[in-house]
Design an enzyme around this catalytic site. Structure first.
Site, short mmCIF file in Angstrom:
data_model
loop_
_atom_site.label_atom_id
_atom_site.label_comp_id
_atom_site.label_asym_id
_atom_site.label_seq_id
_atom_site.Cartn_x
_atom_site.Cartn_y
_atom_site.Cartn_z
N LYS A 75 51.46 158.43 60.58
CA LYS A 75 51.96 158.83 61.79
C LYS A 75 50.55 158.59 62.65
O LYS A 75 49.44 158.64 62.01
CB LYS A 75 52.05 160.45 62.01
CG LYS A 75 52.60 161.04 63.25
CD LYS A 75 52.97 162.44 63.43
CE LYS A 75 53.53 162.95 64.81
NZ LYS A 75 53.51 164.38 64.89
N SER A 150 58.05 165.68 66.93
CA SER A 150 57.04 164.48 67.53
C SER A 150 56.97 163.41 66.23
O SER A 150 56.91 162.30 66.64
CB SER A 150 55.74 165.15 67.77
OG SER A 150 55.28 165.56 66.75
N SER A 174 57.78 169.49 64.19
CA SER A 174 57.74 168.07 64.47
C SER A 174 57.70 167.29 63.26
O SER A 174 57.92 166.10 63.16
CB SER A 174 56.13 167.75 65.02
OG SER A 174 56.13 167.96 66.21
#
Lengths: 481, 478
Positions: A75, A150, A174
């Site tokens: 990420k 997210s 997330s």
């Protein structure tokens, strides 16, 4: 090649069925082929092939680990030395991190091959990946639907098999929410289990890194390499890390599963309720006992979360001021102009909204009514979970109220977007570990089952998830791209 | 006019703790390095970095708390003080707010022979900011983050001081103390020790405090006194002219000897303090307290008292000899090694040695004469091998060379002559050649005695034992 699990790939690499370079190239091709999903912000093709080459040498030398040579991706919240680290923001579009996050360092050390940096909501603030400066990630199951957020890029990349496994971070859901929306498995460990050093902070007391993959077993292997005490993170906890794969096949007979009555109400979407009931019945067949539990304070979780997370983010994001790194506005007239325009031009709407909410909540005269009160609520919610987990081994709940919504559907209505996190954020407030596992489909879109456990009980969660995945094949489904 | 006003002063002293590395990172704290060479990713506030508390800073804060008989918090919390400034890399300073590590304590000061107790409200740990450099950047500002993250102990007094003189005495006392404890080098030029002064005035007899102004960043004792006196005059003038003092932050300009407004209360920042979620609360265990207590050095006041009673020193000598731990240690070592009376050791240290150190602008720790060589000198004066006058010559040799006092005395032939026969011989010669002066003395001119002593000493190149010379001269001139 991309249908294999980590264990299978590791065997193939050792058996020289293919090399890590070939495997990596295969995944890089898939990344390029499915660039329309917008899962990656940066693809580090050359570095990946170099790492694959080194991995092949290590495998040949006989000192490889399970993850050696396995193509994965981070990420874009994790700092990667000499590689652009954007956190999904225009603010860091020009930011080349000068150091590696601890988990990046750990995965490099075991020889995992990083394919690049994954798309995410700006500074991890969002539930649909639509707040990213780099645009929304498309859901591989339906390109009109959001990937969730997210960690939307992390979930979509695994679902579309652009990477074997990915890292994610979870502040209010997330990891779990995008995992559910994309039909993959994800685990948010106990707060303090995985080092936060080098993970760009959104809300420090809630942020926690974790692993995402197709199966619980793969999540366990990746988490094993990420977890552990880190002297560079004062909030990481010095508790030894068990072997997460050792107990995967433990029988579930006698397992006590709690169902919070506050979550399983008449308000729950009927399709969702039916899907979860089917999953719960599988667990009954595996010998688990089902029990109702009550957590009366869960209803306060969303407001408490948005006060605490916003307060912390308003302070954490102060360092992005245009002075030392990141975006700086053109020709600032003076210092105030430098600050206001750099921040005004580079932060997106949702980030600004949360900074303003947090600044307000911490202001003199409001602190007691908001921040302090929210911390008290947080304690009550933690106590609810503690009490429930005294009666049961794990708690089950939905991950999301509905399957993935459409891109553009909720972005104009932040409150509606916030409410979509109702099942996940209380877990962050309590600091507990939780997983999302694929549990079926509604109208062709995947939905997840959330498994919540006690502090540092990740091994049990993985066992509970793995047992289910032994008798179901939801996690093996792939979208037709 | 001024006599009807009472001055109220409280000080916030920032003492830089003498740790090797910064308070939340491993970066070095040494002064004077090239800009930004001691700024690691943590000092720079890079995205993703986290603070880790330096335990040595905690220990030093606790030691200070013990020295002022303060409460040591078993549990204290770091908080973020949020404000934007270019040399504040994270946009917040990590400090302590609601729960400081050191609570209520006190300190006694002496002004005009009177002892007064000053309360210390609290002392808390925090990180320093960097420096903004406004020169040589063609209108731009340079930022040096070497200092960012340096550990500070902010020591906050009660508003107990009633004059600039008391404020200076308090500041000196703290300055002596932190150096005694070796927790701060006290270097004021380098900014290791500085203070903010909260100043207000009120009509004598009024119980409520007047509105205060805070004078920022004063880095010398002289400036503290001047800044406060100036500010007091300014406030009295404002009030006497029918105005009101506004609560504000002021800056002391030492060049113009005036304070001027920096920002008013209305413009003041709302710092939005909240507990730093990156750091755990600090727990000070009873074990740590016991360990530090046991290692606590003798404090200045106790030492002063002991020097007066054990060594029978007068106030002045005792004060000078206990002005620093190094000075006191030096004295005690000289007494021990020389085995001499404490008075003679004290005289030579506070006299000859202190004067030479002052001239050379050296601290006692950098003295070219170590305690062993100094003890050698004192011992020879005490046992009459040399006179005090010759002692000063030997001191010069000691200061400029590396030989021992005995080696110098031998090599230079400075040994005192106590042989009465030799002295008598010289006296006889001198009396013979100065008959007229002898007559004058015998005739009642007592001053002539000094003349003869001088003549004898001269003839003996200063090596004659003065007591013997006096005795023999007296007898021969009778």
């Amino acid at each position: 090649m991309h249908n294999k699990t980590i264990t299978e790939l590791a065997q193939s690499l050792r058996a020289k069925e293919f090399s890590s370079v070939e495997l990596t190239q295969h995944f890089l091709n898939r990344v390029n082929q499915h660039a329309d999903l917008n899962a990656f912000i940066t693809v580090t093709e050359d570095l990946a092939l170099q790492a694959a080459q080194a991995a092949d040498a290590r495998i040949a030398a006989g000192n490889a680990e399970l993850l050696t040579g396995i193509p994965m991706a981070h990420k874009d919240i994790f700092c990667t030395q000499d590689v652009k680290t954007t956190c999904g923001s225009k603010m860091l579009d020009n930011f080349i991190a000068p150091y590696n996050a601890t988990i990046v360092e750990k995965l490099n050390a075991v020889g995992a091959v990083n394919l690049g940096k994954l798309n995410m909501d700006e500074f991890a603030m969002g539930s649909s990946n639509e707040t990213s400066f780099y645009g929304a990630v498309k859901n591989p199951w339906n390109k009109n639907a959001v990937s969730g957020g997210s960690s939307g890029g992390s979930a979509a990349a695994v679902a579309a098999q652009l990477a074997v496994c990915t890292t994610g971070s979870d502040t209010g859901g997330s990891i779990r929410q995008p995992a559910a929306f994309c039909g993959i498995t994800g685990i948010k460990p106990t707060y303090g289990r995985v080092s936060r050093y080098g993970m760009i902070a959104y809300a420090s007391s809630l942020d926690q890194g974790g692993s995402m993959a197709r199966s619980a077993e793969d999540c366990a292997i990746l988490l094993q390499a990420m977890a552990g005490f880190d002297a560079k993170d004062s909030t990481s906890v010095d508790v030894s890390v068990p072997d997460y794969c050792a107990d995967l096949n433990k029988p579930l007979a006698g397992l006590k599963i709690g169902l919070p009555k506050e979550f399983f109400t008449a308000d729950l979407n009927a399709d969702m309720a039916a899907t979860l009931e089917t999953a719960i019945n599988e667990y009954k067949k595996l010998g688990a006992e089902i029990k109702d539990v009550s957590m009366p304070n869960l209803k306060y979780a969303i407001p408490a979360y948005y006060v605490i997370a916003s307060a912390e983010c308003s302070s954490n994001l102060s360092r992005f001021d245009g002075v030392r790194f990141g975006y700086r506005c053109e020709n600032p007239a003076d210092l105030n102009d430098l600050y206001t325009r750099s921040r005004g031009e580079a932060f997106g709407k949702e980030v600004k909204r949360r900074i303003l909410m947090g600044t307000y909540a911490l202001s003199a005269g409001y602190y007691d009514a908001y921040y302090l009160k929210a911390q008290q609520v947080r304690r009550l919610i933690s106590d609810d979970f503690k009490n429930a987990l005294n009666e049961v081994d794990v708690i089950f709940s939905p991950v999301t109220p509905t399957p993935a919504f459409n891109i553009g559907e909720k972005i104009a209505n932040p409150i509606e977007m916030y409410l979509a996190d109702i099942y996940t954020i209380a877990i962050n407030l309590a600091g507990l570990p939780a997983m999302s596992i694929p549990a079926g489909f509604i109208n062709g879109l995947p939905v997840g089952l959330q498994v919540i456990g006690n502090y540092f009980d990740e091994a049990r969660l993985l066992n509970v998830a793995h047992a289910y995945q032994n008798v179901t094949d939801w996690h093996k489904q792939s979208p037709s791209l | 006019m001024n006599t009807q006003w009472e001055v109220v002063i409280g000080l916030e002293i920032h003492a830089q703790l003498a740790t090797k590395s910064k308070i939340f990172s491993g970066a070095a704290t040494a002064y004077g390095a090239e800009p930004n060479t001691q700024a690691c990713v943590i000092s720079l506030g890079m995205p993703g970095v986290l603070p880790v508390l330096n335990e040595d800073a905690v220990r030093k804060a606790v030691v200070f708390g013990m020295a002022i008989e303060a409460e040591i918090a078993p549990y204290s919390v770091f908080a973020r003080k949020n404000y934007f400034y270019p040399d504040l890399p994270k946009g917040y300073q990590i400090s302590q707010f609601e729960l400081p590590i050191v609570g209520n304590g006190h300190l006694d000061i002496e002004v005009d022979g009177e002892t007064k107790r000053i309360g210390v409200t609290r002392a808390h740990l925090e990180e320093d900011a960097g420096k903004s450099l406004h020169e040589n950047f063609h209108g731009s500002t340079g930022i040096d983050l070497n200092r960012a993250g340096t550990p500070l102990l902010e020591i906050v007094s009660e508003p107990d001081m009633r004059s600039a003189k008391e404020a200076v005495a308090y500041m000196r006392k703290i300055h002596d103390l932190v150096r005694y404890l070796k927790i701060c080098d006290g270097n004021m030029q380098e900014g290791s020790f500085r203070c903010d002064a909260n100043v207000s005035v009120r009509p004598k007899g009024q119980i409520e405090f007047g509105t205060r102004a805070e004078i920022k960043n004063i880095n010398s004792f002289k400036f503290v006194e001047k800044a406060i006196n100036h500010e007091v005059e300014r406030q009295i003038e404002v009030i006497e002219n029918g105005g009101r003092v506004v609560q504000e932050t002021r800056l002391y300009d030492s060049d113009k000897d005036e304070t001027r407004s920096m920002r008013s209360k209305e413009e003041a920042n709302d710092y939005r303090y909240f507990p730093d979620p990156d750091l755990l609360p600090v727990f000070v265990s009873d074990e740590l307290k016991a360990e530090l207590k046991a290692a606590l050095p003798e404090l200045p006041e106790a030492k002063l008292l002991r020097f007066k009673t054990d060594y029978k020193l007068n106030d002045e000598s005792a004060t000078i000899l206990t002005s620093s731990r190094d000075m006191a240690d030096y004295f005690e070592n000289v007494v021990k090694i020389s085995g001499c009376e404490s008075a003679i050791c004290a005289n030579w240290i506070t006299g000859e040695l202190s004067a030479a150190l002052n001239r050379a602008d050296l601290e006692i720790s950098a003295s070219p004469i170590n305690t062993e060589r100094f003890a050698g000198l004192v011992a020879r004066i005490a046992d009459d091998t040399i006179s005090g006058k010759i002692g000063k010559q030997v001191f010069e040799f000691l200061w400029n060379g590396s030989e021992s006092a005995d080696e110098i005395i031998e090599a230079q032939g400075l040994r005192q002559i106590t042989d009465t026969g030799a002295i008598e011989e010289i006296i006889d010669t001198i009396l013979a050649t100065n008959e007229k002066q002898a007559e004058q003395y015998r005739g009642g001119n007592e001053k002539m005695f000094g003349f003869f002593v001088g003549q004898v000493m001269k003839a003996m190149q200063g090596k004659g034992n003065p007591a013997e010379i006096n005795k023999i001269l007296k007898a021969k001139l009778a």
